[in-house]
Design a protein around this motif. Structure first.
Motif, PDB file in Angstrom:
ATOM      1  N   MET A 118      -3.408 -61.289 -29.544  1.00  0.00           N
ATOM      2  CA  MET A 118      -2.065 -61.766 -30.024  1.00  0.00           C
ATOM      3  C   MET A 118      -1.215 -62.562 -29.095  1.00  0.00           C
ATOM      4  O   MET A 118      -0.706 -63.529 -29.272  1.00  0.00           O
ATOM      5  CB  MET A 118      -1.173 -60.628 -30.434  1.00  0.00           C
ATOM      6  CG  MET A 118      -1.733 -59.869 -31.711  1.00  0.00           C
ATOM      7  SD  MET A 118      -0.656 -58.408 -32.060  1.00  0.00           S
ATOM      8  CE  MET A 118       0.889 -59.231 -32.675  1.00  0.00           C
ATOM      9  N   LYS A 119      -1.447 -62.372 -27.828  1.00  0.00           N
ATOM     10  CA  LYS A 119      -0.765 -62.840 -26.729  1.00  0.00           C
ATOM     11  C   LYS A 119      -1.111 -64.306 -26.602  1.00  0.00           C
ATOM     12  O   LYS A 119      -0.501 -65.452 -26.554  1.00  0.00           O
ATOM     13  CB  LYS A 119      -0.937 -62.241 -25.295  1.00  0.00           C
ATOM     14  CG  LYS A 119       0.013 -62.775 -24.341  1.00  0.00           C
ATOM     15  CD  LYS A 119      -0.482 -62.048 -22.829  1.00  0.00           C
ATOM     16  CE  LYS A 119       0.668 -61.084 -22.907  1.00  0.00           C
ATOM     17  NZ  LYS A 119       0.455 -60.297 -21.319  1.00  0.00           N
ATOM     18  N   LYS A 120      -2.632 -64.313 -26.748  1.00  0.00           N
ATOM     19  CA  LYS A 120      -3.152 -65.881 -26.831  1.00  0.00           C
ATOM     20  C   LYS A 120      -2.776 -66.724 -27.834  1.00  0.00           C
ATOM     21  O   LYS A 120      -2.360 -67.740 -27.815  1.00  0.00           O
ATOM     22  CB  LYS A 120      -4.931 -65.474 -26.622  1.00  0.00           C
ATOM     23  CG  LYS A 120      -5.333 -66.844 -26.301  1.00  0.00           C
ATOM     24  CD  LYS A 120      -6.929 -66.556 -26.422  1.00  0.00           C
ATOM     25  CE  LYS A 120      -7.873 -67.942 -26.192  1.00  0.00           C
ATOM     26  NZ  LYS A 120      -9.191 -67.670 -26.147  1.00  0.00           N
ATOM     27  N   VAL A 121      -2.715 -66.106 -28.877  1.00  0.00           N
ATOM     28  CA  VAL A 121      -2.256 -66.770 -30.280  1.00  0.00           C
ATOM     29  C   VAL A 121      -0.969 -67.210 -30.038  1.00  0.00           C
ATOM     30  O   VAL A 121      -0.484 -68.186 -30.406  1.00  0.00           O
ATOM     31  CB  VAL A 121      -2.457 -66.111 -31.501  1.00  0.00           C
ATOM     32  CG1 VAL A 121      -1.506 -66.634 -32.731  1.00  0.00           C
ATOM     33  CG2 VAL A 121      -4.252 -65.928 -31.771  1.00  0.00           C
ATOM     34  N   HIS A 122       0.070 -66.680 -29.502  1.00  0.00           N
ATOM     35  CA  HIS A 122       1.363 -66.606 -29.234  1.00  0.00           C
ATOM     36  C   HIS A 122       1.894 -67.585 -28.397  1.00  0.00           C
ATOM     37  O   HIS A 122       2.941 -68.184 -28.106  1.00  0.00           O
ATOM     38  CB  HIS A 122       2.117 -65.578 -29.237  1.00  0.00           C
ATOM     39  CG  HIS A 122       2.085 -64.687 -30.554  1.00  0.00           C
ATOM     40  ND1 HIS A 122       2.330 -63.229 -30.830  1.00  0.00           N
ATOM     41  CD2 HIS A 122       2.339 -65.173 -31.924  1.00  0.00           C
ATOM     42  CE1 HIS A 122       2.112 -62.822 -31.981  1.00  0.00           C
ATOM     43  NE2 HIS A 122       2.245 -64.019 -32.903  1.00  0.00           N
ATOM     44  N   ALA A 123       0.727 -67.423 -27.316  1.00  0.00           N
ATOM     45  CA  ALA A 123       1.189 -68.509 -26.129  1.00  0.00           C
ATOM     46  C   ALA A 123       1.385 -69.832 -26.393  1.00  0.00           C
ATOM     47  O   ALA A 123       2.273 -70.824 -25.918  1.00  0.00           O
ATOM     48  CB  ALA A 123       0.016 -68.356 -25.209  1.00  0.00           C
ATOM     49  N   MET A 125       3.072 -71.061 -29.290  1.00  0.00           N
ATOM     50  CA  MET A 125       4.076 -70.896 -30.128  1.00  0.00           C
ATOM     51  C   MET A 125       5.391 -70.902 -29.445  1.00  0.00           C
ATOM     52  O   MET A 125       5.627 -70.233 -28.380  1.00  0.00           O
ATOM     53  CB  MET A 125       4.177 -69.807 -31.154  1.00  0.00           C
ATOM     54  CG  MET A 125       2.755 -69.937 -32.168  1.00  0.00           C
ATOM     55  SD  MET A 125       3.051 -68.609 -33.420  1.00  0.00           S
ATOM     56  CE  MET A 125       1.447 -68.774 -34.004  1.00  0.00           C
ATOM     57  N   ASP A 126       6.300 -71.563 -30.073  1.00  0.00           N
ATOM     58  CA  ASP A 126       7.629 -71.480 -29.493  1.00  0.00           C
ATOM     59  C   ASP A 126       8.703 -71.440 -30.431  1.00  0.00           C
ATOM     60  O   ASP A 126       8.694 -71.857 -31.500  1.00  0.00           O
ATOM     61  CB  ASP A 126       8.180 -73.104 -28.794  1.00  0.00           C
ATOM     62  CG  ASP A 126       9.411 -73.112 -28.123  1.00  0.00           C
ATOM     63  OD1 ASP A 126       9.982 -71.885 -27.808  1.00  0.00           O
ATOM     64  OD2 ASP A 126      10.170 -74.030 -28.010  1.00  0.00           O
ATOM     65  N   VAL A 127       9.624 -70.394 -30.261  1.00  0.00           N
ATOM     66  CA  VAL A 127      10.559 -69.962 -31.456  1.00  0.00           C
ATOM     67  C   VAL A 127      11.230 -71.125 -32.051  1.00  0.00           C
ATOM     68  O   VAL A 127      11.641 -71.174 -33.104  1.00  0.00           O
ATOM     69  CB  VAL A 127      11.612 -68.701 -30.933  1.00  0.00           C
ATOM     70  CG1 VAL A 127      12.378 -68.314 -31.823  1.00  0.00           C
ATOM     71  CG2 VAL A 127      10.539 -67.563 -30.475  1.00  0.00           C
ATOM     72  N   ASP A 131      11.445 -72.639 -35.597  1.00  0.00           N
ATOM     73  CA  ASP A 131      12.609 -72.541 -36.324  1.00  0.00           C
ATOM     74  C   ASP A 131      12.795 -74.148 -37.091  1.00  0.00           C
ATOM     75  O   ASP A 131      13.281 -74.457 -38.295  1.00  0.00           O
ATOM     76  CB  ASP A 131      13.888 -72.336 -35.661  1.00  0.00           C
ATOM     77  CG  ASP A 131      14.006 -70.961 -35.387  1.00  0.00           C
ATOM     78  OD1 ASP A 131      13.766 -69.942 -36.311  1.00  0.00           O
ATOM     79  OD2 ASP A 131      14.923 -70.548 -34.239  1.00  0.00           O
ATOM     80  N   ASP A 132      12.573 -75.321 -36.072  1.00  0.00           N
ATOM     81  CA  ASP A 132      12.644 -76.537 -36.834  1.00  0.00           C
ATOM     82  C   ASP A 132      11.603 -76.853 -37.680  1.00  0.00           C
ATOM     83  O   ASP A 132      11.934 -77.318 -38.852  1.00  0.00           O
ATOM     84  CB  ASP A 132      12.263 -77.492 -35.499  1.00  0.00           C
ATOM     85  CG  ASP A 132      13.405 -77.558 -34.550  1.00  0.00           C
ATOM     86  OD1 ASP A 132      14.376 -77.132 -34.467  1.00  0.00           O
ATOM     87  OD2 ASP A 132      13.143 -77.998 -33.129  1.00  0.00           O
ATOM     88  N   LEU A 133      10.681 -76.286 -37.697  1.00  0.00           N
ATOM     89  CA  LEU A 133       9.275 -76.502 -38.699  1.00  0.00           C
ATOM     90  C   LEU A 133       9.788 -75.915 -39.716  1.00  0.00           C
ATOM     91  O   LEU A 133       9.660 -76.138 -40.928  1.00  0.00           O
ATOM     92  CB  LEU A 133       8.062 -75.828 -38.065  1.00  0.00           C
ATOM     93  CG  LEU A 133       6.893 -75.989 -39.151  1.00  0.00           C
ATOM     94  CD1 LEU A 133       6.375 -77.201 -39.477  1.00  0.00           C
ATOM     95  CD2 LEU A 133       5.743 -75.253 -38.492  1.00  0.00           C
ATOM     96  N   MET A 134      10.394 -74.575 -39.769  1.00  0.00           N
ATOM     97  CA  MET A 134      10.853 -73.824 -41.021  1.00  0.00           C
ATOM     98  C   MET A 134      12.090 -74.781 -41.614  1.00  0.00           C
ATOM     99  O   MET A 134      11.940 -74.784 -43.006  1.00  0.00           O
ATOM    100  CB  MET A 134      11.265 -72.425 -40.717  1.00  0.00           C
ATOM    101  CG  MET A 134       9.963 -71.367 -40.419  1.00  0.00           C
ATOM    102  SD  MET A 134       8.927 -71.464 -41.455  1.00  0.00           S
ATOM    103  CE  MET A 134       9.317 -70.771 -42.764  1.00  0.00           C
ATOM    104  N   GLN A 135      12.976 -75.253 -40.802  1.00  0.00           N
ATOM    105  CA  GLN A 135      13.897 -76.135 -41.647  1.00  0.00           C
ATOM    106  C   GLN A 135      13.194 -77.430 -42.143  1.00  0.00           C
ATOM    107  O   GLN A 135      13.715 -77.765 -43.249  1.00  0.00           O
ATOM    108  CB  GLN A 135      14.815 -76.450 -40.558  1.00  0.00           C
ATOM    109  CG  GLN A 135      15.788 -75.425 -39.923  1.00  0.00           C
ATOM    110  CD  GLN A 135      16.609 -75.832 -38.929  1.00  0.00           C
ATOM    111  OE1 GLN A 135      16.690 -76.884 -38.354  1.00  0.00           O
ATOM    112  NE2 GLN A 135      17.813 -74.960 -38.529  1.00  0.00           N
TER     113      GLN A 135
END
Length: 163
Positions: A118-123, A125-127, A131-135
């Motif tokens: 999970m740490k490797k997968v989330h490395a 990713m940036d919150v 957020d920009d992508l979801m918008q």
């Protein structure tokens, strides 16, 4: 080194094993072997008890001394059987505790692997990026909805005239 001191210290073969702790599988295998051995001893003692009881009955009142000896042996066998029962209970408890510990260790190890994954997968990713992508996705869905409504509402081409 004398045979007795080798026996007490575990000998050469036993000394090399005692340097490192045995694995859980080795310990479980030994406990199971011990359980099997004690179970066989139980069966043997139970058969001996039956034979002594039969001998006591056979001798009955005719040979009272032989009957009493048979009953004494039977009582001695029953005491040994009782001790083996207690030992078996202790070994079973220890085996179960070891199996549970081994299971817990494996679960913990696997949870650690999952946490690393999970740490490797989330490395990457940036919150803020999320957020920009979801918008962006929400905006595109709104536009798609407007287009859909525009297409479905204008089906009657000649009905709406602007005067």
């Amino acid at each position: 080194m004398s045979k007795i001191s080798k026996l007490l210290k575990g000998g050469a073969a036993g000394g090399s094993r005692s340097r490192g702790a045995p694995s859980a599988q080795e310990a479980l295998a030994r406990l199971r072997e011990t359980e099997e051995m004690l179970s066989k001893k139980q069966e043997y003692l139970e058969s001996r008890i039956e034979r002594e009881l039969a001998a006591a009955r056979h001798h009955g009142t005719r040979n009272r001394r032989a009957a009493l000896q048979a009953l004494k042996r039977k009582k001695r066998y029953e005491k040994q059987l009782s001790q083996i029962d207690g030992t078996l209970s202790t070994i079973e408890f220890q085996r179960e505790a070891l199996e549970n510990s081994h299971t817990n260790t494996e679960v913990l190890r696997n949870m650690g692997y999952a946490a690393q994954a999970m740490k490797k997968v989330h490395a990457n990713m940036d919150v803020n990026k999320i957020d920009d992508l979801m918008q962006d996705i929400t905006e595109q869905q709104d536009i798609a909805q407007e287009i859909s409504e525009a297409i479905s509402n204008r089906a009657g081409f000649g009905d709406d005239f602007d005067e």
